[in-house]
Design a protein around this motif. Structure first.
Motif, mmCIF file in Angstrom:
data_model
loop_
_atom_site.group_PDB
_atom_site.id
_atom_site.type_symbol
_atom_site.label_atom_id
_atom_site.label_comp_id
_atom_site.label_asym_id
_atom_site.label_seq_id
_atom_site.Cartn_x
_atom_site.Cartn_y
_atom_site.Cartn_z
ATOM 1 N N ARG A 110 10.466 14.404 2.140
ATOM 2 C CA ARG A 110 10.691 15.192 0.925
ATOM 3 C C ARG A 110 10.439 16.661 1.266
ATOM 4 N N TYR A 111 11.527 17.346 1.561
ATOM 5 C CA TYR A 111 11.445 18.733 2.007
ATOM 6 C C TYR A 111 11.168 19.678 0.825
ATOM 7 N N ASP A 112 10.754 20.890 1.191
ATOM 8 C CA ASP A 112 10.463 21.934 0.197
ATOM 9 C C ASP A 112 9.478 21.425 -0.855
ATOM 10 N N THR A 113 8.534 20.608 -0.407
ATOM 11 C CA THR A 113 7.557 20.007 -1.318
ATOM 12 C C THR A 113 6.159 20.245 -0.772
ATOM 13 N N GLU A 114 5.508 21.254 -1.304
ATOM 14 C CA GLU A 114 4.148 21.580 -0.886
ATOM 15 C C GLU A 114 3.154 20.889 -1.816
ATOM 16 N N ILE A 115 2.180 20.210 -1.253
ATOM 17 C CA ILE A 115 1.177 19.526 -2.059
ATOM 18 C C ILE A 115 0.106 20.529 -2.484
ATOM 19 N N ALA A 116 -0.090 20.627 -3.801
ATOM 20 C CA ALA A 116 -1.071 21.564 -4.337
ATOM 21 C C ALA A 116 -2.447 20.927 -4.483
ATOM 22 N N GLU A 156 6.828 17.603 3.042
ATOM 23 C CA GLU A 156 6.955 18.742 3.946
ATOM 24 C C GLU A 156 7.250 20.000 3.110
ATOM 25 N N ARG A 157 6.416 21.018 3.311
ATOM 26 C CA ARG A 157 6.568 22.230 2.492
ATOM 27 C C ARG A 157 7.786 23.057 2.864
ATOM 28 N N GLU A 158 8.308 22.887 4.096
ATOM 29 C CA GLU A 158 9.471 23.646 4.525
ATOM 30 C C GLU A 158 10.741 22.825 4.346
ATOM 31 N N LEU A 210 0.838 -1.204 0.000
ATOM 32 C CA LEU A 210 0.000 0.000 0.000
ATOM 33 C C LEU A 210 0.870 1.249 0.000
ATOM 34 N N ARG A 211 0.453 2.227 -0.803
ATOM 35 C CA ARG A 211 1.218 3.468 -0.943
ATOM 36 C C ARG A 211 0.555 4.569 -0.112
ATOM 37 N N PHE A 212 1.335 5.153 0.797
ATOM 38 C CA PHE A 212 0.827 6.182 1.708
ATOM 39 C C PHE A 212 1.482 7.537 1.400
ATOM 40 N N ALA A 213 0.664 8.571 1.371
ATOM 41 C CA ALA A 213 1.174 9.944 1.347
ATOM 42 C C ALA A 213 0.872 10.572 2.700
ATOM 43 N N VAL A 214 1.905 10.912 3.446
ATOM 44 C CA VAL A 214 1.754 11.629 4.713
ATOM 45 C C VAL A 214 2.129 13.078 4.441
ATOM 46 N N ILE A 215 1.193 13.969 4.662
ATOM 47 C CA ILE A 215 1.401 15.366 4.294
ATOM 48 C C ILE A 215 1.662 16.182 5.556
ATOM 49 N N GLY A 216 2.920 16.570 5.734
ATOM 50 C CA GLY A 216 3.350 17.314 6.907
ATOM 51 C C GLY A 216 4.339 16.520 7.729
ATOM 52 N N ALA A 217 5.431 17.159 8.115
ATOM 53 C CA ALA A 217 6.468 16.491 8.916
ATOM 54 C C ALA A 217 6.659 17.201 10.246
ATOM 55 N N GLY A 218 5.532 17.574 10.845
ATOM 56 C CA GLY A 218 5.573 18.066 12.211
ATOM 57 C C GLY A 218 5.358 16.907 13.170
ATOM 58 N N MET A 219 4.883 17.224 14.355
ATOM 59 C CA MET A 219 4.719 16.200 15.383
ATOM 60 C C MET A 219 3.857 15.030 14.910
ATOM 61 N N SER A 220 2.705 15.314 14.282
ATOM 62 C CA SER A 220 1.794 14.249 13.867
ATOM 63 C C SER A 220 2.316 13.480 12.667
ATOM 64 N N GLY A 221 2.944 14.167 11.724
ATOM 65 C CA GLY A 221 3.481 13.495 10.553
ATOM 66 C C GLY A 221 4.613 12.549 10.897
ATOM 67 N N ILE A 222 5.483 12.967 11.801
ATOM 68 C CA ILE A 222 6.569 12.098 12.271
ATOM 69 C C ILE A 222 5.983 10.843 12.907
ATOM 70 N N LEU A 223 4.977 11.036 13.749
ATOM 71 C CA LEU A 223 4.308 9.913 14.397
ATOM 72 C C LEU A 223 3.723 8.951 13.370
ATOM 73 N N ALA A 224 2.984 9.481 12.396
ATOM 74 C CA ALA A 224 2.343 8.634 11.395
ATOM 75 C C ALA A 224 3.365 7.821 10.621
#
Length: 492
Positions: free
Chosen positions: A109-115, A45-47, A15-29
């Motif tokens: 994947r840094y500097d990658t904002e999902i549009a 992660e957009r930053e 299964l392919r997962f996209a986790v959007i955001g690498a803050g506290m919750s994204g790291i956990l996921a």
């Protein structure tokens, strides 16, 4: 390292997962998905760094208002917190260390904002800004709440010729020591900044629109001896976690959702603390005209001391405009400044916006949420299969440890993911009937909470309704224990 109990490898480990955001919750996921045996996990992660709000906020005096030993992942105890309430840099370092220890940081994947994310023909088509569309089976958003700063709508803000920035974008190239500093706002951020810089500024002009209730909470240093004891006996950390969680959940957390006895205790503490302000005029200016805890309660045992310094002026006149060398208030006075800081909060109800999310039949999340942000148990939305949110609408962000909340929400989400991974279903989403029923219950329960007492706060959505969790922590635990599959549409 392992965070999960022994479990069989998922039948569909591909299964392919996209986790959007690498803050506290994204790291956990990401950590938990890998521990569950899934290997196709992409973290966007957009930053340029991970860490979310603890990456973005670096202002003087930054600390968490949840006790350190309960503001951590259950699977990653930390014996080395330096204070009862952790300084912001320590929390960022903790998140960064956990992400590196579990091999997650290198996979972001840094500097990658999902549009855009679009459900099409049984898969999610995820398109980064300026990038190629990729295919995923499951999308988990972990975009946080306090991430996009709000600047005040004041004429002339761009005319100020000195350094001017938002507290969440603190410019450390400019030294505030000995300078005339203007600080717009009196929320928790501004109060932490005031406590940190008041003794060293030339002058601090604190521009207050609304006074805040402040509860005196001490923040003692955790001694090296105490830390060493925790290092030697990890069970002590678990016991401390349980003790602090119980105290937090059964005092203030109960107060805001209708426990009058607990709310009265908080109110008395705030009133007694306010009485320590000696000057009656200053005390009058600092006295709120709304119920305690209607806004997010401020926790500080230093603010009232610092705001009484000769170097601090509390300005309650309305700001008329910003000029090149200061702030002009409605009484005609120009408050001359060398530096201007806007501690004016965040767009707390954006969630994953401006990302465009398109569900089944071309139905967009913007259309779904045109009247209000609504979800089933805060984690899923009808017509958006295999799409899950961490810290989604009505999550209990105002009265519990957010890490604890995210862990429980993820456990709930994983039970739904397991239905897909086992082959029982290809698509999972809540029914509209169940979602409507849940949100009706929220609306009915909200009348018992302190948030409807009549004040204005970032807890309120665009319609003036509290976007919070209106029940106690035990109710949240029960809701998150297991999905009721009768409330879901499962497509095999």
């Amino acid at each position: 390292m392992s965070v999960a109990e022994d479990r069989a490898a998922p039948a569909r480990a591909d299964l392919r997962f996209a986790v959007i955001g690498a803050g506290m919750s994204g790291i956990l996921a990401a950590i938990r998905l890998e521990e569950a045996g899934f290997r196709n996990v992409e973290i966007f992660e957009r930053e340029s760094k991970l860490g979310g709000t603890w990456r973005d906020n670096t202002y003087p005096g930054l600390s968490c208002d949840v006790p350190s030993h309960v503001y951590r992942y259950r699977f990653a105890p930390n014996p080395d917190w330096s204070y009862r309430f952790s300084p912001g840099p320590e929390i960022w370092e903790y998140l960064n260390r956990v992400a590196h220890d579990y091999g997650i940081a290198r996979r972001v994947r840094y500097d990658t904002e999902i549009a855009r994310a679009e459900w099409d023909d049984g898969v999610w088509k995820v398109t980064p800004k300026g990038g190629e569309t990729e295919i995923f089976d499951i999308v988990i958003t972990a975009t946080g709440v306090l991430r996009d700063p709000v600047y005040p709508d004041i004429p002339g803000l761009e005319d100020f010729e000195g350094p001017m920035f938002h507290s969440a974008r603190w410019d450390h190239s400019h030294d505030w020591r000995g300078k005339r500093v203007g600080l717009i706002g009196t929320g928790s951020t501004a109060i932490q900044i005031t406590s940190a810089i008041a003794k060293e500024v030339g002058k601090l002009s604190l521009f207050q629109r609304t006074p805040q209730w402040v509860v005196p909470v001490e923040n003692p240093e955790i001694t090296e001896r105490e830390r060493e004891a925790l290092r030697k006996d990890p069970k002590r950390m678990d016991d401390l976690y349980e003790f602090l969680a119980d105290r937090f959940q059964n005092t203030f957390a109960r107060a805001v959702v209708g426990d009058k006895e607990e709310l009265d205790k908080v109110a008395r503490a705030c009133e007694e603390h306010l009485a320590t302000v000696k000057d009656p005029e200053l005390r009058r200016k600092l006295t709120p005209d709304y119920q305690v805890a209607c806004k997010r309660l401020i926790m500080s045992d230093t603010f009232y001391r610092e705001v009484q310094r000769d170097t601090v002026e509390l300005v309650t006149e309305k700001i008329e405009r910003i000029e090149k060398n200061g702030v002009r208030t409605a009484d005609g006075r120009l408050h001359e400044l060398d530096m201007l800081v806007c501690a004016t909060g965040f767009e707390a109800h954006k969630f994953m916006r401006p990302m465009e999310v398109v569900g089944r039949g071309g139905h967009t999340l913007e259309e779904e949420w045109s009247e209000a942000n609504r979800a089933y148990r805060s984690v899923a939305v009808p017509d958006f299969p295999n799409f899950f949110m961490m810290v989604g609408p009505n999550s209990p962000i105002g009265n519990f440890s957010l890490i604890m909340i995210s862990e429980m929400q993820f456990d709930f989400i994983m039970q739904l993911v397991d239905r897909i991974a086992s082959g029982e279903a290809r698509e999972v989403e809540p029914t509209r009937e169940a979602t409507n029923r849940f949100n009706k219950a929220i609306q009915d329960a909200m009348v018992n909470t302190v948030w409807v007492a009549g004040c204005s706060s970032w807890y309120l959505d665009k319609n003036g309704n509290p976007a919070m969790w209106p029940w106690d922590f035990e109710r949240f635990e029960r809701e998150m224990q297991a999905p009721d599959l009768k409330d879901f549409r499962l497509v095999a």
